[in-house]
Scaffold this motif. Structure first.
Motif, short mmCIF file in Angstrom:
data_model
loop_
_atom_site.label_atom_id
_atom_site.label_comp_id
_atom_site.label_asym_id
_atom_site.label_seq_id
_atom_site.Cartn_x
_atom_site.Cartn_y
_atom_site.Cartn_z
N ARG A 126 4.27 -6.87 91.25
CA ARG A 126 3.93 -5.08 90.64
C ARG A 126 3.28 -5.00 89.51
NH1 ARG A 126 8.87 -2.24 92.94
NH2 ARG A 126 7.86 -0.12 92.16
N PRO A 127 3.00 -3.86 89.21
CA PRO A 127 2.38 -3.36 87.43
C PRO A 127 3.49 -3.44 86.76
CG PRO A 127 2.06 -1.90 88.54
CD PRO A 127 2.39 -2.61 89.68
N VAL A 128 3.92 -3.80 85.20
CA VAL A 128 4.64 -2.91 84.91
C VAL A 128 4.77 -1.73 84.22
CG1 VAL A 128 5.10 -2.82 82.37
CG2 VAL A 128 4.01 -5.20 82.80
N SER A 129 3.73 -0.60 84.76
CA SER A 129 4.25 0.83 84.48
C SER A 129 4.98 0.78 85.68
CB SER A 129 2.96 1.50 84.65
OG SER A 129 2.09 1.19 86.11
N GLU A 130 5.08 0.24 86.74
CA GLU A 130 6.05 0.54 88.16
C GLU A 130 7.66 0.35 87.30
OE1 GLU A 130 5.11 -0.28 91.53
OE2 GLU A 130 2.81 0.44 91.26
N VAL A 131 7.75 -0.54 86.14
CA VAL A 131 9.31 -1.27 86.56
C VAL A 131 9.68 -1.03 85.30
CG1 VAL A 131 10.31 -3.48 86.08
CG2 VAL A 131 8.89 -2.85 88.19
N MET A 132 8.55 0.03 83.91
CA MET A 132 9.17 -0.17 82.75
C MET A 132 10.34 0.85 82.09
SD MET A 132 5.72 1.57 80.68
CE MET A 132 5.41 3.22 81.01
N SER A 133 10.91 0.88 81.60
CA SER A 133 11.62 2.00 80.92
C SER A 133 10.75 2.98 80.07
CB SER A 133 13.37 1.68 80.34
OG SER A 133 13.72 1.18 81.73
N GLU A 134 10.94 4.28 80.17
CA GLU A 134 10.02 5.09 79.18
C GLU A 134 10.74 5.47 78.30
OE1 GLU A 134 7.57 7.74 81.27
OE2 GLU A 134 6.73 6.83 82.99
N GLY A 135 12.00 5.54 77.80
CA GLY A 135 12.51 6.27 77.17
C GLY A 135 12.07 5.11 75.71
N LEU A 136 11.84 5.76 74.50
CA LEU A 136 11.15 5.01 73.51
C LEU A 136 11.31 5.71 71.96
CD1 LEU A 136 8.56 4.16 72.11
CD2 LEU A 136 8.28 4.97 74.39
N THR A 137 11.70 4.74 70.95
CA THR A 137 12.14 6.01 69.74
C THR A 137 10.90 4.98 68.90
OG1 THR A 137 14.44 5.92 69.64
CG2 THR A 137 13.51 6.30 67.50
N THR A 138 9.76 5.95 68.81
CA THR A 138 9.46 5.80 66.73
C THR A 138 9.41 6.27 66.12
OG1 THR A 138 7.94 7.71 68.14
CG2 THR A 138 7.66 5.25 69.33
#
Length: 179
Positions: A126-138
Motif C-alpha cells: 500500500r502507499p504510505v498515504s493510506e497508512v500514515m498518521s496525519e497529526g504532526l507538530t511543526t
C-alpha cells in the motif's frame, strides 16, 4: 516556577544596559508598560511577563531556538512511496517513524505502530498515504527550546519549517544532545 519581581526585572534590565524602550521593543510591548511593571504599578499578564523574560534571556544570549538544536538531515518518505520502502528505510536507519513529506511540505508521520495496526495481509504494497498518521507538530526556526520541549511532551518528533517547507526535525535525542 518562580516569577520575577518588578525589582528583579529592573535590575536585570539595568545589568544588561538596556533602556526601558529597548526592552519594550525586544518584548513587543510599550515602554510605559515596562515602566509600570518595574514600578510595581501593574501586575502583567503571564504571557506579557514571559515575553519580557524571553527578551532579557535573549539579550543575555541564553535563548536556544529550534534552529540551534534541529537535525537538518531529515530522512523522509513521500506519500506515494510504498509502506515497504518506508519500513525498510526505518529498519536501515534505526528509526521507529519517518516524516511524510511531499515537495517539502510536511503531511504527517508513518511509524512502525501505524504499519502494525493495519489489518491486512500485505500492507507493505500500500502507499504510505493510506497508512500514515496525519497529526504532526511543526515549529518555525525561531521557536524557543521551551516551546519545542512542550511539543515533545505530546509528540515523538517535531518538524521545523521555514515558509511552510521542512528544513529540520527535532526529537528528544536532539534536545538531550544539546543539553
Amino acid at each position: 516556577m518562580e516569577l520575577p519581581t518588578p525589582n528583579d526585572l529592573r535590575e536585570r534590565r539595568k545589568s544588561l544596559e538596556l533602556t526601558q524602550s529597548k526592552l519594550a521593543d525586544m518584548a513587543g510591548v510599550s515602554q510605559p508598560l515596562i515602566a509600570r511593571i518595574e514600578g510595581g504599578d501593574v501586575d502583567p499578564r503571564l504571557s506579557t511577563l514571559r515575553r519580557i523574560v524571553e527578551a532579557l534571556d535573549e539579550a543575555e544570549g541564553r535563548i536556544v531556538r529550534a534552529e540551534d538544536v534541529m537535525n537538518i538531515d531529515v530522512r523522509s518518505v513521500a506519500p506515494d512511496d510504498s509502506v515497504r520502502e518506508a519500513r525498510d528505510l526505518m529498519l536501515d536507519a534505526g528509526f521507529s517513524q519517518l516524516p511524510v513529506i511531499d515537495n517539502g511540505m510536511p503531511l504527517g508521520f508513518i511509524s512502525n505502530s501505524d504499519i502494525r495496526h493495519v489489518k491486512e495481509d500485505d500492507v507493505t504494497q500500500r502507499p504510505v498515504s493510506e497508512v500514515m498518521s496525519e497529526g504532526l507538530t511543526t515549529v518555525e526556526l525561531d521557536t524557543t527550546l521551551d516551546e519545542v520541549s512542550s511539543g515533545l511532551d505530546h509528540n515523538s518528533a517535531i518538524l521545523v519549517v521555514e515558509g511552510g517547507e521542512t528544513v529540520g526535525i527535532i526529537t528528544d535525542a536532539d534536545i538531550a544532545a544539546h543539553i
